[in-house]
Design a protein around this motif. Structure first.
Motif, PDB file in Angstrom:
ATOM      1  N   TRP A  93      52.632 -30.725  -2.778  1.00 54.30           N
ATOM      2  CA  TRP A  93      52.140 -29.435  -2.277  1.00 54.30           C
ATOM      3  C   TRP A  93      52.251 -29.326  -0.757  1.00 54.30           C
ATOM      4  CZ3 TRP A  93      49.665 -25.294  -4.997  1.00 54.30           C
ATOM      5  CH2 TRP A  93      49.658 -25.449  -6.380  1.00 54.30           C
ATOM      6  N   VAL A  94      52.283 -30.448  -0.077  1.00 55.53           N
ATOM      7  CA  VAL A  94      52.413 -30.541   1.381  1.00 55.53           C
ATOM      8  C   VAL A  94      51.447 -29.569   2.068  1.00 55.53           C
ATOM      9  CG1 VAL A  94      54.069 -30.769   3.276  1.00 55.53           C
ATOM     10  CG2 VAL A  94      54.837 -31.144   0.940  1.00 55.53           C
ATOM     11  N   GLU A  95      51.963 -28.606   2.836  1.00 55.61           N
ATOM     12  CA  GLU A  95      51.075 -27.696   3.583  1.00 55.61           C
ATOM     13  C   GLU A  95      50.353 -26.691   2.700  1.00 55.61           C
ATOM     14  OE1 GLU A  95      55.204 -25.943   3.658  1.00 55.61           O
ATOM     15  OE2 GLU A  95      54.412 -27.874   4.295  1.00 55.61           O
ATOM     16  N   LEU A  96      50.703 -26.628   1.430  1.00 54.70           N
ATOM     17  CA  LEU A  96      50.021 -25.720   0.496  1.00 54.70           C
ATOM     18  C   LEU A  96      48.935 -26.429  -0.314  1.00 54.70           C
ATOM     19  CD1 LEU A  96      53.098 -23.676  -0.796  1.00 54.70           C
ATOM     20  CD2 LEU A  96      51.482 -23.085   1.021  1.00 54.70           C
ATOM     21  N   THR A  97      48.645 -27.673   0.024  1.00 58.01           N
ATOM     22  CA  THR A  97      47.655 -28.452  -0.728  1.00 58.01           C
ATOM     23  C   THR A  97      46.304 -27.752  -0.798  1.00 58.01           C
ATOM     24  OG1 THR A  97      48.755 -30.537  -0.210  1.00 58.01           O
ATOM     25  CG2 THR A  97      46.437 -30.673  -0.835  1.00 58.01           C
ATOM     26  N   ASP A  98      45.817 -27.243   0.325  1.00 56.89           N
ATOM     27  CA  ASP A  98      44.508 -26.574   0.318  1.00 56.89           C
ATOM     28  C   ASP A  98      44.514 -25.334  -0.568  1.00 56.89           C
ATOM     29  OD1 ASP A  98      43.335 -28.464   1.922  1.00 56.89           O
ATOM     30  OD2 ASP A  98      43.331 -27.226   3.733  1.00 56.89           O
ATOM     31  N   ILE A  99      45.630 -24.635  -0.632  1.00 57.34           N
ATOM     32  CA  ILE A  99      45.719 -23.463  -1.513  1.00 57.34           C
ATOM     33  C   ILE A  99      45.612 -23.906  -2.965  1.00 57.34           C
ATOM     34  CG2 ILE A  99      47.244 -21.622  -2.351  1.00 57.34           C
ATOM     35  CD1 ILE A  99      48.236 -21.370   0.563  1.00 57.34           C
ATOM     36  N   GLY A 100      46.319 -24.959  -3.326  1.00 55.49           N
ATOM     37  CA  GLY A 100      46.241 -25.478  -4.697  1.00 55.49           C
ATOM     38  C   GLY A 100      44.834 -25.918  -5.052  1.00 55.49           C
ATOM     39  N   VAL A 101      44.202 -26.670  -4.157  1.00 56.54           N
ATOM     40  CA  VAL A 101      42.818 -27.127  -4.378  1.00 56.54           C
ATOM     41  C   VAL A 101      41.889 -25.919  -4.502  1.00 56.54           C
ATOM     42  CG1 VAL A 101      40.868 -28.323  -3.286  1.00 56.54           C
ATOM     43  CG2 VAL A 101      43.134 -29.388  -3.311  1.00 56.54           C
ATOM     44  N   GLY A 102      42.085 -24.931  -3.655  1.00 53.66           N
ATOM     45  CA  GLY A 102      41.253 -23.730  -3.701  1.00 53.66           C
ATOM     46  C   GLY A 102      41.424 -22.954  -4.999  1.00 53.66           C
ATOM     47  N   LEU A 103      42.663 -22.823  -5.467  1.00 50.93           N
ATOM     48  CA  LEU A 103      42.907 -22.086  -6.711  1.00 50.93           C
ATOM     49  C   LEU A 103      42.287 -22.786  -7.919  1.00 50.93           C
ATOM     50  CD1 LEU A 103      46.588 -20.924  -6.140  1.00 50.93           C
ATOM     51  CD2 LEU A 103      44.553 -19.459  -6.275  1.00 50.93           C
ATOM     52  N   VAL A 104      42.405 -24.107  -7.975  1.00 49.95           N
ATOM     53  CA  VAL A 104      41.790 -24.854  -9.080  1.00 49.95           C
ATOM     54  C   VAL A 104      40.271 -24.688  -9.034  1.00 49.95           C
ATOM     55  CG1 VAL A 104      41.357 -27.158 -10.038  1.00 49.95           C
ATOM     56  CG2 VAL A 104      43.665 -26.516  -9.321  1.00 49.95           C
ATOM     57  N   THR A 105      39.699 -24.817  -7.845  1.00 53.47           N
ATOM     58  CA  THR A 105      38.247 -24.668  -7.682  1.00 53.47           C
ATOM     59  C   THR A 105      37.800 -23.270  -8.077  1.00 53.47           C
ATOM     60  OG1 THR A 105      38.268 -26.313  -5.916  1.00 53.47           O
ATOM     61  CG2 THR A 105      36.344 -24.857  -6.030  1.00 53.47           C
ATOM     62  N   ALA A 106      38.504 -22.253  -7.601  1.00 48.99           N
ATOM     63  CA  ALA A 106      38.161 -20.864  -7.924  1.00 48.99           C
ATOM     64  C   ALA A 106      38.258 -20.617  -9.429  1.00 48.99           C
ATOM     65  CB  ALA A 106      39.076 -19.912  -7.161  1.00 48.99           C
ATOM     66  N   HIS A 107      39.273 -21.175 -10.063  1.00 49.56           N
ATOM     67  CA  HIS A 107      39.441 -21.034 -11.516  1.00 49.56           C
ATOM     68  C   HIS A 107      38.205 -21.565 -12.248  1.00 49.56           C
ATOM     69  CE1 HIS A 107      41.427 -21.080 -15.443  1.00 49.56           C
ATOM     70  NE2 HIS A 107      41.128 -22.373 -15.546  1.00 49.56           N
ATOM     71  N   HIS A 108      37.803 -22.769 -11.890  1.00 49.20           N
ATOM     72  CA  HIS A 108      36.652 -23.380 -12.561  1.00 49.20           C
ATOM     73  C   HIS A 108      35.349 -22.645 -12.240  1.00 49.20           C
ATOM     74  CE1 HIS A 108      38.481 -26.749 -14.613  1.00 49.20           C
ATOM     75  NE2 HIS A 108      39.263 -26.911 -13.557  1.00 49.20           N
ATOM     76  N   LEU A 109      35.198 -22.189 -11.017  1.00 44.57           N
ATOM     77  CA  LEU A 109      33.987 -21.430 -10.665  1.00 44.57           C
ATOM     78  C   LEU A 109      33.929 -20.106 -11.417  1.00 44.57           C
ATOM     79  CD1 LEU A 109      33.760 -22.073  -6.831  1.00 44.57           C
ATOM     80  CD2 LEU A 109      32.195 -22.930  -8.598  1.00 44.57           C
ATOM     81  N   ALA A 110      35.067 -19.444 -11.572  1.00 46.35           N
ATOM     82  CA  ALA A 110      35.098 -18.184 -12.316  1.00 46.35           C
ATOM     83  C   ALA A 110      34.703 -18.410 -13.779  1.00 46.35           C
ATOM     84  CB  ALA A 110      36.480 -17.546 -12.221  1.00 46.35           C
ATOM     85  N   LEU A 111      35.186 -19.494 -14.359  1.00 43.26           N
ATOM     86  CA  LEU A 111      34.796 -19.812 -15.735  1.00 43.26           C
ATOM     87  C   LEU A 111      33.322 -20.190 -15.805  1.00 43.26           C
ATOM     88  CD1 LEU A 111      37.888 -21.873 -16.916  1.00 43.26           C
ATOM     89  CD2 LEU A 111      37.334 -19.488 -17.443  1.00 43.26           C
ATOM     90  N   SER A 112      32.856 -20.919 -14.805  1.00 39.89           N
ATOM     91  CA  SER A 112      31.460 -21.350 -14.760  1.00 39.89           C
ATOM     92  C   SER A 112      30.507 -20.158 -14.688  1.00 39.89           C
ATOM     93  CB  SER A 112      31.262 -22.274 -13.556  1.00 39.89           C
ATOM     94  OG  SER A 112      29.922 -22.666 -13.454  1.00 39.89           O
ATOM     95  N   ILE A 113      30.811 -19.186 -13.833  1.00 36.20           N
ATOM     96  CA  ILE A 113      29.923 -18.034 -13.702  1.00 36.20           C
ATOM     97  C   ILE A 113      29.961 -17.187 -14.972  1.00 36.20           C
ATOM     98  CG2 ILE A 113      31.507 -16.412 -12.571  1.00 36.20           C
ATOM     99  CD1 ILE A 113      27.772 -16.922 -11.765  1.00 36.20           C
ATOM    100  N   ARG A 114      31.105 -17.134 -15.623  1.00 34.39           N
ATOM    101  CA  ARG A 114      31.207 -16.413 -16.901  1.00 34.39           C
ATOM    102  C   ARG A 114      30.251 -17.036 -17.919  1.00 34.39           C
ATOM    103  NH1 ARG A 114      37.149 -16.340 -19.153  1.00 34.39           N
ATOM    104  NH2 ARG A 114      37.467 -15.325 -17.147  1.00 34.39           N
ATOM    105  N   ASP A 115      30.242 -18.376 -17.981  1.00 36.28           N
ATOM    106  CA  ASP A 115      29.334 -19.068 -18.895  1.00 36.28           C
ATOM    107  C   ASP A 115      27.882 -18.860 -18.489  1.00 36.28           C
ATOM    108  OD1 ASP A 115      31.401 -20.014 -20.438  1.00 36.28           O
ATOM    109  OD2 ASP A 115      31.473 -21.973 -19.469  1.00 36.28           O
ATOM    110  N   HIS A 116      27.611 -18.896 -17.198  1.00 36.51           N
ATOM    111  CA  HIS A 116      26.248 -18.698 -16.694  1.00 36.51           C
ATOM    112  C   HIS A 116      25.724 -17.311 -17.087  1.00 36.51           C
ATOM    113  CE1 HIS A 116      22.805 -19.254 -14.048  1.00 36.51           C
ATOM    114  NE2 HIS A 116      23.047 -18.045 -13.561  1.00 36.51           N
ATOM    115  N   LYS A 117      26.549 -16.290 -16.909  1.00 33.37           N
ATOM    116  CA  LYS A 117      26.145 -14.920 -17.254  1.00 33.37           C
ATOM    117  C   LYS A 117      25.964 -14.756 -18.763  1.00 33.37           C
ATOM    118  CE  LYS A 117      27.913 -12.536 -13.206  1.00 33.37           C
ATOM    119  NZ  LYS A 117      28.797 -11.505 -12.687  1.00 33.37           N
TER     120      LYS A 117
END
Length: 127
Positions: free
Chosen positions: A40-64
């Motif tokens: 991922w080189v210079e895009l590593t933070d974007i990849g990490v952010g997208l994975v994190t956002a994906h899981h958080l979006a699923l998490s909040i869906r379950d929470h609601k």
């Protein structure tokens, strides 16, 4: 990427009452294991952010879901059609989902991550 950087890059997750720091940190830790910085080189933070956002979006869906007495963690596929009385609507989900992506098709963050991950894995890599 740390929690502050994540929240700055993905401001939709800025509310620390809805997305507490310990929960964000759990998914950042998971994401680091899924994003190879050599690819991922210079895009590593974007990849990490997208994975994190994906899981958080699923998490909040379950929470609601749990907050209204539902069962969290149930699998939900993209809705393709809906009818109410005499009105109906349908959507071409194939236009925004990836064949064989399964779980990653659950959010736009997952779709973006997998699209980029497949590009990062294409071709040769010299170190």
């Amino acid at each position: 990427m740390n929690i502050a950087q994540f929240r700055q890059s993905f401001p939709e997750f800025a509310d620390d009452a809805t997305y507490p720091d310990p929960v964000v940190q759990i998914w950042l830790t998971v994401a680091v294991s899924l994003v190879n910085p050599l690819r991922w080189v210079e895009l590593t933070d974007i990849g990490v952010g997208l994975v994190t956002a994906h899981h958080l979006a699923l998490s909040i869906r379950d929470h609601k879901t749990a907050a209204v007495g539902g069962v969290p963690g149930q699998v939900a596929a993209p809705q393709t059609s809906k009818s109410v009385d005499k009105v109906s609507a349908s959507y071409d989900t194939s236009a925004v989902t990836i064949d064989g992506a399964g779980f990653w098709n659950s959010t736009m963050y997952g779709i973006r991550y997998l699209t980029m991950a497949r590009m990062m894995g294409a071709g040769g890599l010299q170190v």
